[in-house]
Design a protein around this motif. Structure first.
Motif, PDB file in Angstrom:
ATOM      1  N   LEU A  25      41.894  22.346  32.958  1.00  0.00           N
ATOM      2  CA  LEU A  25      41.968  24.261  32.814  1.00  0.00           C
ATOM      3  C   LEU A  25      43.113  24.258  34.262  1.00  0.00           C
ATOM      4  N   THR A  26      43.884  23.743  35.222  1.00  0.00           N
ATOM      5  CA  THR A  26      45.080  23.930  35.492  1.00  0.00           C
ATOM      6  C   THR A  26      45.689  23.623  34.541  1.00  0.00           C
ATOM      7  N   ARG A  27      45.894  23.271  33.373  1.00  0.00           N
ATOM      8  CA  ARG A  27      46.630  23.467  32.444  1.00  0.00           C
ATOM      9  C   ARG A  27      46.608  24.895  31.591  1.00  0.00           C
ATOM     10  N   ILE A  28      44.958  25.171  31.494  1.00  0.00           N
ATOM     11  CA  ILE A  28      45.011  26.207  30.923  1.00  0.00           C
ATOM     12  C   ILE A  28      45.449  27.228  31.921  1.00  0.00           C
ATOM     13  N   MET A  29      44.756  27.538  33.542  1.00  0.00           N
ATOM     14  CA  MET A  29      45.893  28.909  34.104  1.00  0.00           C
ATOM     15  C   MET A  29      46.729  29.059  34.320  1.00  0.00           C
ATOM     16  N   ASP A  30      47.854  27.430  34.288  1.00  0.00           N
ATOM     17  CA  ASP A  30      48.881  28.190  34.503  1.00  0.00           C
ATOM     18  C   ASP A  30      50.016  28.417  33.283  1.00  0.00           C
ATOM     19  N   ASP A  31      48.803  27.960  32.073  1.00  0.00           N
ATOM     20  CA  ASP A  31      49.899  28.537  30.889  1.00  0.00           C
ATOM     21  C   ASP A  31      50.511  29.698  30.493  1.00  0.00           C
ATOM     22  N   LYS A  32      51.976  30.111  30.054  1.00  0.00           N
ATOM     23  CA  LYS A  32      52.230  31.487  30.870  1.00  0.00           C
ATOM     24  C   LYS A  32      51.699  32.071  30.095  1.00  0.00           C
ATOM     25  N   SER A  33      50.779  32.113  28.365  1.00  0.00           N
ATOM     26  CA  SER A  33      49.928  33.280  27.884  1.00  0.00           C
ATOM     27  C   SER A  33      48.705  33.761  28.629  1.00  0.00           C
ATOM     28  N   PHE A  34      48.706  32.887  29.401  1.00  0.00           N
ATOM     29  CA  PHE A  34      46.655  32.946  29.945  1.00  0.00           C
ATOM     30  C   PHE A  34      47.157  32.937  31.903  1.00  0.00           C
ATOM     31  N   SER A  35      48.031  33.566  32.081  1.00  0.00           N
ATOM     32  CA  SER A  35      48.430  32.856  33.652  1.00  0.00           C
ATOM     33  C   SER A  35      48.071  34.152  33.950  1.00  0.00           C
ATOM     34  N   GLY A  36      48.796  35.569  33.566  1.00  0.00           N
ATOM     35  CA  GLY A  36      48.854  37.400  33.768  1.00  0.00           C
ATOM     36  C   GLY A  36      47.252  36.936  33.695  1.00  0.00           C
ATOM     37  N   ILE A  37      46.571  36.447  33.381  1.00  0.00           N
ATOM     38  CA  ILE A  37      44.851  37.331  33.599  1.00  0.00           C
ATOM     39  C   ILE A  37      44.234  36.596  34.997  1.00  0.00           C
ATOM     40  N   TRP A  38      44.581  35.649  35.333  1.00  0.00           N
ATOM     41  CA  TRP A  38      44.389  34.936  36.645  1.00  0.00           C
ATOM     42  C   TRP A  38      45.058  35.438  37.934  1.00  0.00           C
ATOM     43  N   GLU A  39      46.166  36.023  36.991  1.00  0.00           N
ATOM     44  CA  GLU A  39      46.881  37.123  38.160  1.00  0.00           C
ATOM     45  C   GLU A  39      46.061  38.554  38.706  1.00  0.00           C
ATOM     46  N   ALA A  40      45.722  38.817  37.497  1.00  0.00           N
ATOM     47  CA  ALA A  40      45.028  40.360  37.642  1.00  0.00           C
ATOM     48  C   ALA A  40      43.750  39.808  37.953  1.00  0.00           C
ATOM     49  N   LEU A  41      42.445  38.355  38.013  1.00  0.00           N
ATOM     50  CA  LEU A  41      41.564  38.447  37.870  1.00  0.00           C
ATOM     51  C   LEU A  41      41.951  37.999  39.742  1.00  0.00           C
ATOM     52  N   ALA A  42      42.741  37.250  41.110  1.00  0.00           N
ATOM     53  CA  ALA A  42      42.797  37.435  41.504  1.00  0.00           C
ATOM     54  C   ALA A  42      43.505  38.681  42.642  1.00  0.00           C
ATOM     55  N   ASP A  43      44.157  39.660  42.264  1.00  0.00           N
ATOM     56  CA  ASP A  43      43.922  41.390  42.461  1.00  0.00           C
ATOM     57  C   ASP A  43      42.408  41.209  42.615  1.00  0.00           C
ATOM     58  N   PHE A  44      42.109  40.943  41.669  1.00  0.00           N
ATOM     59  CA  PHE A  44      40.539  41.807  41.619  1.00  0.00           C
ATOM     60  C   PHE A  44      39.557  41.701  42.014  1.00  0.00           C
ATOM     61  N   VAL A  45      39.513  40.400  42.804  1.00  0.00           N
ATOM     62  CA  VAL A  45      38.495  40.167  43.795  1.00  0.00           C
ATOM     63  C   VAL A  45      38.881  39.241  45.250  1.00  0.00           C
ATOM     64  N   LYS A  46      39.630  40.738  45.940  1.00  0.00           N
ATOM     65  CA  LYS A  46      40.950  40.727  46.560  1.00  0.00           C
ATOM     66  C   LYS A  46      40.056  42.115  47.050  1.00  0.00           C
ATOM     67  N   LYS A  47      40.202  43.477  46.010  1.00  0.00           N
ATOM     68  CA  LYS A  47      39.627  44.687  46.570  1.00  0.00           C
ATOM     69  C   LYS A  47      38.248  44.565  47.081  1.00  0.00           C
ATOM     70  N   LYS A  48      37.864  44.939  48.107  1.00  0.00           N
ATOM     71  CA  LYS A  48      36.372  45.676  48.420  1.00  0.00           C
ATOM     72  C   LYS A  48      35.718  46.238  47.285  1.00  0.00           C
ATOM     73  N   GLY A  49      34.394  45.752  47.305  1.00  0.00           N
ATOM     74  CA  GLY A  49      33.012  46.012  46.559  1.00  0.00           C
ATOM     75  C   GLY A  49      33.312  45.486  45.059  1.00  0.00           C
ATOM     76  N   ARG A  50      34.478  44.471  44.979  1.00  0.00           N
ATOM     77  CA  ARG A  50      34.313  43.897  42.935  1.00  0.00           C
ATOM     78  C   ARG A  50      33.833  42.772  43.949  1.00  0.00           C
ATOM     79  N   ALA A  51      33.338  42.015  42.031  1.00  0.00           N
ATOM     80  CA  ALA A  51      32.254  41.603  41.896  1.00  0.00           C
ATOM     81  C   ALA A  51      32.808  40.794  40.735  1.00  0.00           C
ATOM     82  N   LEU A  52      32.959  39.460  41.091  1.00  0.00           N
ATOM     83  CA  LEU A  52      33.138  39.014  39.194  1.00  0.00           C
ATOM     84  C   LEU A  52      32.238  38.174  39.472  1.00  0.00           C
ATOM     85  N   VAL A  53      31.988  38.186  37.600  1.00  0.00           N
ATOM     86  CA  VAL A  53      30.978  37.174  37.962  1.00  0.00           C
ATOM     87  C   VAL A  53      30.581  36.154  36.709  1.00  0.00           C
ATOM     88  N   ILE A  54      31.467  34.697  36.533  1.00  0.00           N
ATOM     89  CA  ILE A  54      31.481  34.321  35.167  1.00  0.00           C
ATOM     90  C   ILE A  54      30.633  32.615  35.436  1.00  0.00           C
TER      91      ILE A  54
END
Length: 498
Positions: free
Chosen positions: A78-107
């Motif tokens: 999973l580290t390889r997948i998250m670090d893959d440049k094809s997908f890393s931007g998605i994880w950056e956006a999710l990281a920004d998402f959970v930093k915001k007050k009133g947001r919830a991420l469910v997996i």
């Protein structure tokens, strides 16, 4: 205080399928997805907004792992997948998402990312998205026991589940996943031979992935079970030598059909019941054209493909057994090969593939958003009447259906590429020729740039479901995210619950 979390808006996407090396990846619109996540994060700044990733977020079956499930190498995979440049931007956006007050991420767990149930993988995701920020960590929730995710929007109860729970090919054995997690936490490993996969996983790992190395687009076709094997065998006749293994895969599918009614938590303590689902035969998987090609003429021509392959299976299990005379029941895999390749040679491989695809798509309702498919029927039958909105994924096929009584069902579709064959494309050998050339090129690049009748072969369709409280009503929408993902999604269908 309610036992369920309450939100002003819930946004649901599923079947992202992050995984695989470049050229083997089926997710294309990664920048669009990252921007959509940021768009969701910006909604109702003072309200509560949830983003539900409703299964198959990762695709570890597309990774080079030992066996059928990543255990010791789960975090590395999973580290390889998250670090893959094809997908890393998605994880950056999710990281920004959970930093915001009133947001919830469910997996929510799916059937291609069962490793998300492991505590070590959950810790990895928490660390990647939130670091040491305890508030951000608290905004991330995992649903990995098969119970799905239930929440409230206004006066409406919303239930999200991947949908594989009712799929006899692809159900998860959550009890066994818990055992693996306990073993990992105890510092012990799991031998590949100890994990017995479901039929769908076996099909992917034993058959589909090998074909996919030559034809990268093969798992973009929908629907994925009816006559799928026939299409694979026509594309790569060498698969015919392994076709007897389908018998054991089908056997696992049948064992699964006796368990799927217990996959949803609401049914888990009820006596086991027959699902009523018809058995899938090899004849059905191959389709009538390819079945006829294998069976050929003569006395054996009256047998089903199942009978012939069963006899072949017995022959394979008895090394040195004499070959069955030609005028008797099939006894060797070689006869399958001879009949199949002889049929392909007789009509031309392009025509054989066209016929197999017509088998696959006969009576197809794949893209009818109101079609009450098996996932709809079985999930809605398992979910209680107090649930107002049901949202699934898994099939990759979006749905928006009124259930009656101010209750609604959605399938959030997928973010991977989808191929759509029109009647005009499959009309005859001549019309199919340019399609065949694009398909036999094998690569994603050829598929991505192919156009027929002025329309792109790959559908530009990335889907989401939103459920929001608006002026005292709860509104559910099936939407398409378009362009670069920064704009408001286009509404395909919407239902308002008073």
């Amino acid at each position: 205080m309610s036992e369920f979390p309450a939100y002003d808006e819930v946004h649901v996407i599923s079947d992202i399928h992050m995984g695989g090396k470049p050229g083997f990846q089926i997710l294309r619109e990664t920048q669009r997805l990252a921007n959509y996540i940021r768009w969701v994060a910006a909604q109702r700044p003072e309200g509560r907004v949830a983003l539900v990733l409703n299964g198959d977020v990762f695709d570890t079956l597309a990774e080079d792992i030992r066996g059928y499930v990543a255990v010791d190498e789960a975090t590395a995979t999973l580290t390889r997948i998250m670090d893959d440049k094809s997908f890393s931007g998605i994880w950056e956006a999710l990281a920004d998402f959970v930093k915001k007050k009133g947001r919830a991420l469910v997996i929510v767990i799916g059937n291609h990312d069962i490793e998300v149930s492991f505590p070590s993988v959950q810790r990895l995701i928490l660390s990647r998205l939130a670091g040491e920020d305890l508030l951000a960590r608290a905004r991330i929730e995992f649903s990995t026991t098969g119970a799905g995710h239930t929440c409230l929007v206004g006066n409406a109860r919303v239930f999200c589940t991947h949908g594989n729970e009712v799929d006899a090919w692809n159900y998860n054995r959550y009890e066994d996943l818990a055992k693996v997690a306990r073993r990992l936490n105890a510092g012990r490993s799991l031998e590949p031979s100890e994990w017995y996969p479901n039929a769908g996983t076996r099909m992917v790992k034993e058959v589909m992935n090998e074909v996919k190395r030559r034809y990268a687009w093969i798992d973009l076709l929908k629907p994925e079970t009816s006559a799928a094997v026939g299409t694979l065998v026509v594309l790569d006749p060498s698969q015919a030598a392994k076709i007897n293994s389908l018998l054991s895969i089908l056997g696992e599918r049948q064992r699964g059909s006796g368990q799927v009614d217990q996959r949803l938590s609401a049914e888990g303590f009820q006596p086991r019941r027959e699902t009523g689902a018809p058995a899938i035969t090899v004849d059905q998987l191959l389709g009538p054209n390819v079945s006829a090609g294998i069976q050929g003429g003569g006395p054996a021509g009256s047998q089903t493909a199942d009978d012939m392959l069963l006899a072949a299976e017995k022959g394979f299990k008895q090394p040195g057994a004499p070959a069955t005379p030609a005028n008797e029941t099939l006894g060797t895999g070689g006869l399958i090969w001879d009949r199949l390749t002889g049929w392909i040679t007789g009509v031309g491989k392009d025509e054989a593939l066209r016929r197999a695809l017509k088998d696959w798509l006969a009576g197809d309702k794949t893209f009818d958003i109101t079609d009450q498919d098996d996932t709809y029927k079985q999930v809605t039958a398992s979910v209680g009447g107090s649930t107002d909105f049901i949202v699934t994924g898994h099939t990759h096929l979006e749905r928006a259906i009124k259930m009656g009584g101010s209750r609604y069902y959605f399938n959030s579709g997928t973010w991977i590429r989808l191929l759509r064959f029109s009647d005009a494309m499959l009309k005859d050998t001549a019309s199919f020729k340019p399609v065949y050339e694009a398909l036999t090129d094998g690569g994603m690049a050829a598929i991505d740039k192919a156009k027929f009748g002025g329309e792109s072969f790959v559908m530009d369709q990335t889907s989401a479901v939103s459920i929001s409280l608006e002026d005292g009503k709860v509104v559910g929408r099936l939407t398409h995210i378009e362009g670069n993902g920064t704009g408001k999604p286009r509404v395909i269908e919407q239902f308002a619950r008073p």
